[in-house]
Design an enzyme around this catalytic site. Structure first.
Site, mmCIF file in Angstrom:
data_model
loop_
_atom_site.group_PDB
_atom_site.id
_atom_site.type_symbol
_atom_site.label_atom_id
_atom_site.label_comp_id
_atom_site.label_asym_id
_atom_site.label_seq_id
_atom_site.Cartn_x
_atom_site.Cartn_y
_atom_site.Cartn_z
ATOM 1 N N GLY A 31 8.213 39.858 -13.858
ATOM 2 C CA GLY A 31 7.212 39.824 -12.792
ATOM 3 C C GLY A 31 6.273 41.016 -12.801
ATOM 4 O O GLY A 31 6.201 41.766 -13.768
ATOM 5 N N LEU A 33 2.981 40.637 -12.719
ATOM 6 C CA LEU A 33 2.282 40.074 -13.879
ATOM 7 C C LEU A 33 0.972 40.786 -14.177
ATOM 8 O O LEU A 33 0.304 41.315 -13.280
ATOM 9 C CB LEU A 33 2.009 38.586 -13.641
ATOM 10 C CG LEU A 33 3.237 37.714 -13.401
ATOM 11 C CD1 LEU A 33 2.804 36.257 -13.202
ATOM 12 C CD2 LEU A 33 4.230 37.817 -14.559
ATOM 13 N N HIS A 37 1.226 39.110 -19.830
ATOM 14 C CA HIS A 37 2.098 37.981 -19.505
ATOM 15 C C HIS A 37 1.310 36.665 -19.552
ATOM 16 O O HIS A 37 1.806 35.639 -20.023
ATOM 17 C CB HIS A 37 2.665 38.120 -18.083
ATOM 18 C CG HIS A 37 3.549 39.307 -17.858
ATOM 19 N ND1 HIS A 37 3.211 40.350 -17.025
ATOM 20 C CD2 HIS A 37 4.783 39.619 -18.339
ATOM 21 C CE1 HIS A 37 4.194 41.235 -16.982
ATOM 22 N NE2 HIS A 37 5.161 40.827 -17.780
ATOM 23 N N GLN A 61 20.208 45.046 -17.697
ATOM 24 C CA GLN A 61 19.480 45.722 -18.774
ATOM 25 C C GLN A 61 18.953 47.095 -18.363
ATOM 26 O O GLN A 61 18.267 47.753 -19.126
ATOM 27 C CB GLN A 61 18.360 44.835 -19.312
ATOM 28 C CG GLN A 61 17.182 44.640 -18.374
ATOM 29 C CD GLN A 61 16.240 43.572 -18.893
ATOM 30 O OE1 GLN A 61 16.565 42.399 -18.980
ATOM 31 N NE2 GLN A 61 15.034 43.983 -19.274
ATOM 32 N N SER A 185 1.289 46.954 -19.154
ATOM 33 C CA SER A 185 2.702 46.992 -18.803
ATOM 34 C C SER A 185 2.812 47.020 -17.284
ATOM 35 O O SER A 185 2.004 47.673 -16.610
ATOM 36 C CB SER A 185 3.341 48.256 -19.379
ATOM 37 O OG SER A 185 4.607 48.471 -18.788
ATOM 38 N N ARG A 187 4.924 48.608 -15.784
ATOM 39 C CA ARG A 187 5.246 49.996 -15.446
ATOM 40 C C ARG A 187 4.015 50.904 -15.442
ATOM 41 O O ARG A 187 4.119 52.051 -14.996
ATOM 42 C CB ARG A 187 6.301 50.550 -16.418
ATOM 43 C CG ARG A 187 7.694 49.963 -16.184
ATOM 44 C CD ARG A 187 8.739 50.662 -17.052
ATOM 45 N NE ARG A 187 10.104 50.318 -16.678
ATOM 46 C CZ ARG A 187 10.887 49.452 -17.334
ATOM 47 N NH1 ARG A 187 10.434 48.828 -18.405
ATOM 48 N NH2 ARG A 187 12.117 49.209 -16.926
HETATM 49 P P1 AMP Z 1 8.421 42.087 -18.846
HETATM 50 O O1 AMP Z 1 7.978 41.414 -17.583
HETATM 51 O O2 AMP Z 1 7.904 43.469 -18.990
HETATM 52 O O3 AMP Z 1 9.902 41.960 -19.096
HETATM 53 O O4 AMP Z 1 7.739 41.271 -20.027
HETATM 54 C C1 AMP Z 1 7.855 39.876 -20.108
HETATM 55 C C2 AMP Z 1 7.279 39.434 -21.430
HETATM 56 O O5 AMP Z 1 5.900 39.823 -21.503
HETATM 57 C C3 AMP Z 1 7.978 40.080 -22.637
HETATM 58 O O6 AMP Z 1 8.067 39.123 -23.680
HETATM 59 C C4 AMP Z 1 7.024 41.188 -23.002
HETATM 60 O O7 AMP Z 1 7.084 41.582 -24.343
HETATM 61 C C5 AMP Z 1 5.687 40.550 -22.689
HETATM 62 N N1 AMP Z 1 4.641 41.562 -22.501
HETATM 63 C C6 AMP Z 1 4.693 42.635 -21.685
HETATM 64 N N2 AMP Z 1 3.568 43.378 -21.821
HETATM 65 C C7 AMP Z 1 2.803 42.766 -22.755
HETATM 66 C C8 AMP Z 1 1.536 43.039 -23.344
HETATM 67 N N3 AMP Z 1 0.824 44.115 -23.017
HETATM 68 N N4 AMP Z 1 1.082 42.187 -24.291
HETATM 69 C C9 AMP Z 1 1.811 41.094 -24.660
HETATM 70 N N5 AMP Z 1 2.995 40.780 -24.127
HETATM 71 C C10 AMP Z 1 3.493 41.594 -23.186
#
Ligand code: AMP
Length: 279
Positions: A31, A33, A37, A61, A185, A187
């Site tokens: 989330g 987003l 995403h 995790q 990200s 974060r």
């Molecule tokens: P997360 O919500 O951070 O766990 O990410 C969920 C999915 O989105 C994972 O497959 C991540 O690798 C992907 N993701 C996160 N940031 C990016 C980004 N900047 N570009 C492409 N995919 C991303």
């Protein structure tokens, strides 16, 4: 867009879609987003009839001193963004549903989980592999779309799917970046404007390494050192690791004689950032 909070309801809906011949694509997320995403959603839509996105901040995790509690969460904002981009179904389980009382079954992908982030986040990839295995069994996808932003995670999940004969194709998509080069990200919400500027060094170190490799430099130690020098300039960023590894096995390399990846983890103040790129 449907919202399904229960694992049991999600699984029976998925089995119904499958029985009626629908292809399911799955985008697992935690989330908060962003465009990264949503690009995964675009790809999922191209590959299937139904797109399921999960939003679940998975406690197993996170280490005990990590940011599980303060990880950014905003379900209504996420739901609006997902719906606008064409997600058909949002799966939003809670932990009691994902980890039934007495839960004791974990998935470990041995070698791929050991190096890089695995050194500094013990148990992280075990938590990731375990939750993704459970999510795959609940959502029953034909294809699942992940980002290369979390490159080691992508390789761990691809290996798990292969080793456990999971009938799902695990697709990886390139990292989506801000116009500045900063990898998107959730974060990044932790970063001040000054810290975001400092974080641009990650993308610049990757570009520098790619330039050196394109220019014919084959010595991994030379490329890695120049990358580290760039990151260390000014002294406001602490390198956790900066390694060039085999793009498939994630094993250390000495010479660039096969597809490789520069993978970085740094701290800016107390905030940990990762990035990577192909060489
Ligand atoms: P997360 O919500 O951070 O766990 O990410 C969920 C999915 O989105 C994972 O497959 C991540 O690798 C992907 N993701 C996160 N940031 C990016 C980004 N900047 N570009 C492409 N995919 C991303």
């Amino acid at each position: 867009m449907r919202r399904i909070p229960s694992a049991r309801d999600m699984q029976s809906q998925a089995l119904e879609w499958r029985a009626s011949g629908k292809r399911i694509a799955f985008v697992p997320t935690m989330g908060y987003l962003h465009e990264g995403h949503l690009r995964l959603v675009d790809e999922a839509k191209r590959r299937a009839d139904i797109v399921v996105m999960s939003i679940y901040v998975n406690p197993t995790q996170f280490g005990p001193l990590e940011d599980f509690e303060k990880y950014p969460r905003d379900l209504e904002r996420d739901a609006a963004m997902a719906e606008a981009r064409g997600v058909d179904c949002l799966f939003i389980p809670d932990s009691a549903d994902i980890y039934p009382p007495g839960h004791q079954t974990f998935v470990t992908v041995e070698d791929l989980s050991r190096g890089l982030c695995g050194v500094f986040r013990p148990g992280h990839f075990r938590g990731v592999a375990t939750v993704v295995a459970a999510l795959f069994l609940i959502v029953q996808p034909h294809v699942a779309v992940f980002g290369e932003k979390d490159y080691q995670q992508l390789k761990v999940i691809q290996r798990m799917a292969l080793d456990l004969h999971m009938p799902v194709e695990v697709v990886g998509l390139p990292t989506v970046r801000e116009a500045t080069g900063l990898a998107m990200s959730s974060r990044n919400a932790y970063l001040s404007e000054a810290e975001k500027l400092e974080a641009l060094k990650l993308g610049r170190a990757i570009l520098l390494a790619q330039d050196l490799a394109r220019g014919g430099e084959k010595r991994v130690a030379v490329i890695a050192e120049k990358g580290r020098d760039l990151l260390a300039e000014g002294g406001d960023l602490r390198i956790q690791y900066a390694e060039i590894v085999d793009a498939e096995t994630l094993a250390s390399l000495e010479v660039l004689d096969k597809p490789a990846r520069l993978i970085l983890a740094v701290y800016i103040n107390k905030k940990r950032l990762i990035d990577n790129g192909p060489l």
